[in-house]
Motif scaffolding. Structure first.
Motif, PDB file in Angstrom:
ATOM      1  N   PHE A 113      -3.709 -14.499  26.512  1.00 52.86           N
ATOM      2  CA  PHE A 113      -4.498 -13.791  25.500  1.00 52.86           C
ATOM      3  C   PHE A 113      -3.758 -13.738  24.164  1.00 52.86           C
ATOM      4  CE2 PHE A 113      -6.843 -11.588  29.069  1.00 52.86           C
ATOM      5  CZ  PHE A 113      -8.046 -12.234  28.819  1.00 52.86           C
ATOM      6  N   ILE A 114      -2.471 -13.504  24.215  1.00 47.88           N
ATOM      7  CA  ILE A 114      -1.671 -13.470  22.986  1.00 47.88           C
ATOM      8  C   ILE A 114      -1.686 -14.836  22.310  1.00 47.88           C
ATOM      9  CG2 ILE A 114       0.686 -13.263  22.094  1.00 47.88           C
ATOM     10  CD1 ILE A 114       1.098 -11.050  24.251  1.00 47.88           C
ATOM     11  N   LEU A 115      -1.493 -15.897  23.084  1.00 48.90           N
ATOM     12  CA  LEU A 115      -1.501 -17.241  22.501  1.00 48.90           C
ATOM     13  C   LEU A 115      -2.877 -17.600  21.941  1.00 48.90           C
ATOM     14  CD1 LEU A 115       0.758 -19.182  25.030  1.00 48.90           C
ATOM     15  CD2 LEU A 115       1.334 -18.412  22.721  1.00 48.90           C
ATOM     16  N   MET A 116      -3.948 -17.178  22.636  1.00 46.37           N
ATOM     17  CA  MET A 116      -5.299 -17.431  22.109  1.00 46.37           C
ATOM     18  C   MET A 116      -5.525 -16.665  20.807  1.00 46.37           C
ATOM     19  SD  MET A 116      -7.823 -17.760  25.442  1.00 46.37           S
ATOM     20  CE  MET A 116      -7.910 -16.020  25.670  1.00 46.37           C
ATOM     21  N   SER A 117      -5.044 -15.430  20.742  1.00 46.57           N
ATOM     22  CA  SER A 117      -5.216 -14.669  19.506  1.00 46.57           C
ATOM     23  C   SER A 117      -4.404 -15.300  18.380  1.00 46.57           C
ATOM     24  CB  SER A 117      -4.834 -13.198  19.708  1.00 46.57           C
ATOM     25  OG  SER A 117      -3.460 -13.053  19.933  1.00 46.57           O
ATOM     26  N   TYR A 118      -3.236 -15.841  18.704  1.00 43.83           N
ATOM     27  CA  TYR A 118      -2.453 -16.527  17.672  1.00 43.83           C
ATOM     28  C   TYR A 118      -3.127 -17.818  17.229  1.00 43.83           C
ATOM     29  CZ  TYR A 118       1.477 -13.577  16.783  1.00 43.83           C
ATOM     30  OH  TYR A 118       2.242 -12.549  16.339  1.00 43.83           O
ATOM     31  N   ALA A 119      -3.832 -18.485  18.118  1.00 44.04           N
ATOM     32  CA  ALA A 119      -4.586 -19.675  17.707  1.00 44.04           C
ATOM     33  C   ALA A 119      -5.656 -19.277  16.694  1.00 44.04           C
ATOM     34  CB  ALA A 119      -5.214 -20.344  18.925  1.00 44.04           C
ATOM     35  N   CYS A 120      -6.312 -18.146  16.931  1.00 43.90           N
ATOM     36  CA  CYS A 120      -7.304 -17.648  15.970  1.00 43.90           C
ATOM     37  C   CYS A 120      -6.642 -17.249  14.654  1.00 43.90           C
ATOM     38  CB  CYS A 120      -8.060 -16.452  16.556  1.00 43.90           C
ATOM     39  SG  CYS A 120      -9.094 -16.861  17.961  1.00 43.90           S
ATOM     40  N   ILE A 121      -5.475 -16.616  14.744  1.00 44.46           N
ATOM     41  CA  ILE A 121      -4.744 -16.214  13.538  1.00 44.46           C
ATOM     42  C   ILE A 121      -4.328 -17.441  12.737  1.00 44.46           C
ATOM     43  CG2 ILE A 121      -2.577 -15.203  12.717  1.00 44.46           C
ATOM     44  CD1 ILE A 121      -2.853 -13.163  15.065  1.00 44.46           C
ATOM     45  N   ILE A 122      -3.795 -18.449  13.425  1.00 45.61           N
ATOM     46  CA  ILE A 122      -3.367 -19.676  12.738  1.00 45.61           C
ATOM     47  C   ILE A 122      -4.564 -20.369  12.094  1.00 45.61           C
ATOM     48  CG2 ILE A 122      -2.461 -22.013  13.134  1.00 45.61           C
ATOM     49  CD1 ILE A 122      -0.531 -20.690  15.185  1.00 45.61           C
ATOM     50  N   SER A 123      -5.693 -20.372  12.792  1.00 44.46           N
ATOM     51  CA  SER A 123      -6.907 -20.955  12.229  1.00 44.46           C
ATOM     52  C   SER A 123      -7.311 -20.229  10.943  1.00 44.46           C
ATOM     53  CB  SER A 123      -8.033 -20.874  13.264  1.00 44.46           C
ATOM     54  OG  SER A 123      -9.261 -21.229  12.694  1.00 44.46           O
ATOM     55  N   SER A 124      -7.201 -18.903  10.960  1.00 50.28           N
ATOM     56  CA  SER A 124      -7.528 -18.119   9.756  1.00 50.28           C
ATOM     57  C   SER A 124      -6.515 -18.368   8.642  1.00 50.28           C
ATOM     58  CB  SER A 124      -7.554 -16.626  10.087  1.00 50.28           C
ATOM     59  OG  SER A 124      -8.559 -16.346  11.019  1.00 50.28           O
ATOM     60  N   ILE A 125      -5.233 -18.495   9.012  1.00 52.85           N
ATOM     61  CA  ILE A 125      -4.198 -18.737   8.008  1.00 52.85           C
ATOM     62  C   ILE A 125      -4.420 -20.080   7.316  1.00 52.85           C
ATOM     63  CG2 ILE A 125      -1.725 -19.173   7.678  1.00 52.85           C
ATOM     64  CD1 ILE A 125      -1.184 -17.120   9.902  1.00 52.85           C
ATOM     65  N   LEU A 126      -4.820 -21.080   8.083  1.00 46.78           N
ATOM     66  CA  LEU A 126      -5.030 -22.402   7.508  1.00 46.78           C
ATOM     67  C   LEU A 126      -6.182 -22.426   6.507  1.00 46.78           C
ATOM     68  CD1 LEU A 126      -4.395 -24.651  10.624  1.00 46.78           C
ATOM     69  CD2 LEU A 126      -2.888 -24.274   8.654  1.00 46.78           C
ATOM     70  N   LYS A 127      -7.052 -21.428   6.589  1.00 49.63           N
ATOM     71  CA  LYS A 127      -8.176 -21.342   5.648  1.00 49.63           C
ATOM     72  C   LYS A 127      -7.778 -20.692   4.320  1.00 49.63           C
ATOM     73  CE  LYS A 127     -11.521 -21.122   9.378  1.00 49.63           C
ATOM     74  NZ  LYS A 127     -12.431 -20.271  10.133  1.00 49.63           N
ATOM     75  N   ILE A 128      -6.576 -20.119   4.248  1.00 51.87           N
ATOM     76  CA  ILE A 128      -6.096 -19.509   3.002  1.00 51.87           C
ATOM     77  C   ILE A 128      -5.813 -20.623   2.004  1.00 51.87           C
ATOM     78  CG2 ILE A 128      -4.236 -18.167   1.952  1.00 51.87           C
ATOM     79  CD1 ILE A 128      -3.941 -16.671   4.620  1.00 51.87           C
ATOM     80  N   SER A 129      -6.326 -20.470   0.801  1.00 51.17           N
ATOM     81  CA  SER A 129      -6.220 -21.557  -0.178  1.00 51.17           C
ATOM     82  C   SER A 129      -4.832 -21.664  -0.817  1.00 51.17           C
ATOM     83  CB  SER A 129      -7.286 -21.389  -1.269  1.00 51.17           C
ATOM     84  OG  SER A 129      -7.137 -20.127  -1.898  1.00 51.17           O
TER      85      SER A 129
END
Length: 169
Positions: free
Chosen positions: A72-88
């Motif tokens: 669950f922690i790794l899945m949440s970090y995958a979501c976090i990383i996905s959101s971070i990559l969207k930062i311009s």
């Protein structure tokens, strides 16, 4: 608060069940455990009775209590990383990654403790398990301050200078 209570309660239930089960075993043979501390898996090797049900219980418990939360922690970090990559902004992405990376390193490294309990019996090398247990119980807590302090700019600069001096000698 509910996650903290769930974590504490599940950990206590698992400990009580495993301890009670070990107390029902019959022990024979040597009275020394070939391990760094008194953990349940090396303790059951001293038992004269069939421990296959305990080994199944340990596997199920490990999956439920250690492996599942780490997933669950790794899945949440995958979501976090996905959101971070969207930062311009590249600078904002870098700051955000540096905040999350130290925790992710600790979580994934601590997850290596799972290997102590999930190793199949056929590959049950006692020395390997001792090394894994030592890393999990001694090395990880020593690395935590280092990993978290690497977020500090001054500590990074000192570390880089020290490494440069070592490499240039």
């Amino acid at each position: 608060l509910s996650l903290v209570l769930l974590s504490c309660c599940s950990g206590n239930v698992v400990s009580v069940v495993q301890t009670a089960w070990v107390f029902t075993l019959t022990f024979c043979g040597p009275r020394r455990i070939n391990y760094f501390f008194c953990d349940t898996p090396p303790l059951i090797t001293l038992s004269c009775t069939d421990t296959s049900s305990y080994e199944k219980q340990t596997t199920v418990t490990t999956v439920l209590v250690i492996f599942t939360p780490n997933c669950f922690i790794l899945m949440s970090y995958a979501c976090i990383i996905s959101s971070i990559l969207k930062i311009s902004s590249a600078e904002d992405r870098c700051k955000t990654f540096s905040t999350c990376s130290s925790h992710l390193i600790v979580v994934t490294y601590c997850g290596s403790g799972t290997l102590i309990y999930l190793r199949p019996k056929s590959s049950n090398l006692q020395d390997t398990k001792k090394v894994l247990a030592l890393i999990h119980t001694a090395v990880t807590p020593m690395l935590n301050p280092l990993i978290y302090s690497l977020r500090n700019k001054e500590v990074k600069e000192v570390l880089i200078r020290t490494m440069d001096k070592m490499m240039n000698k």
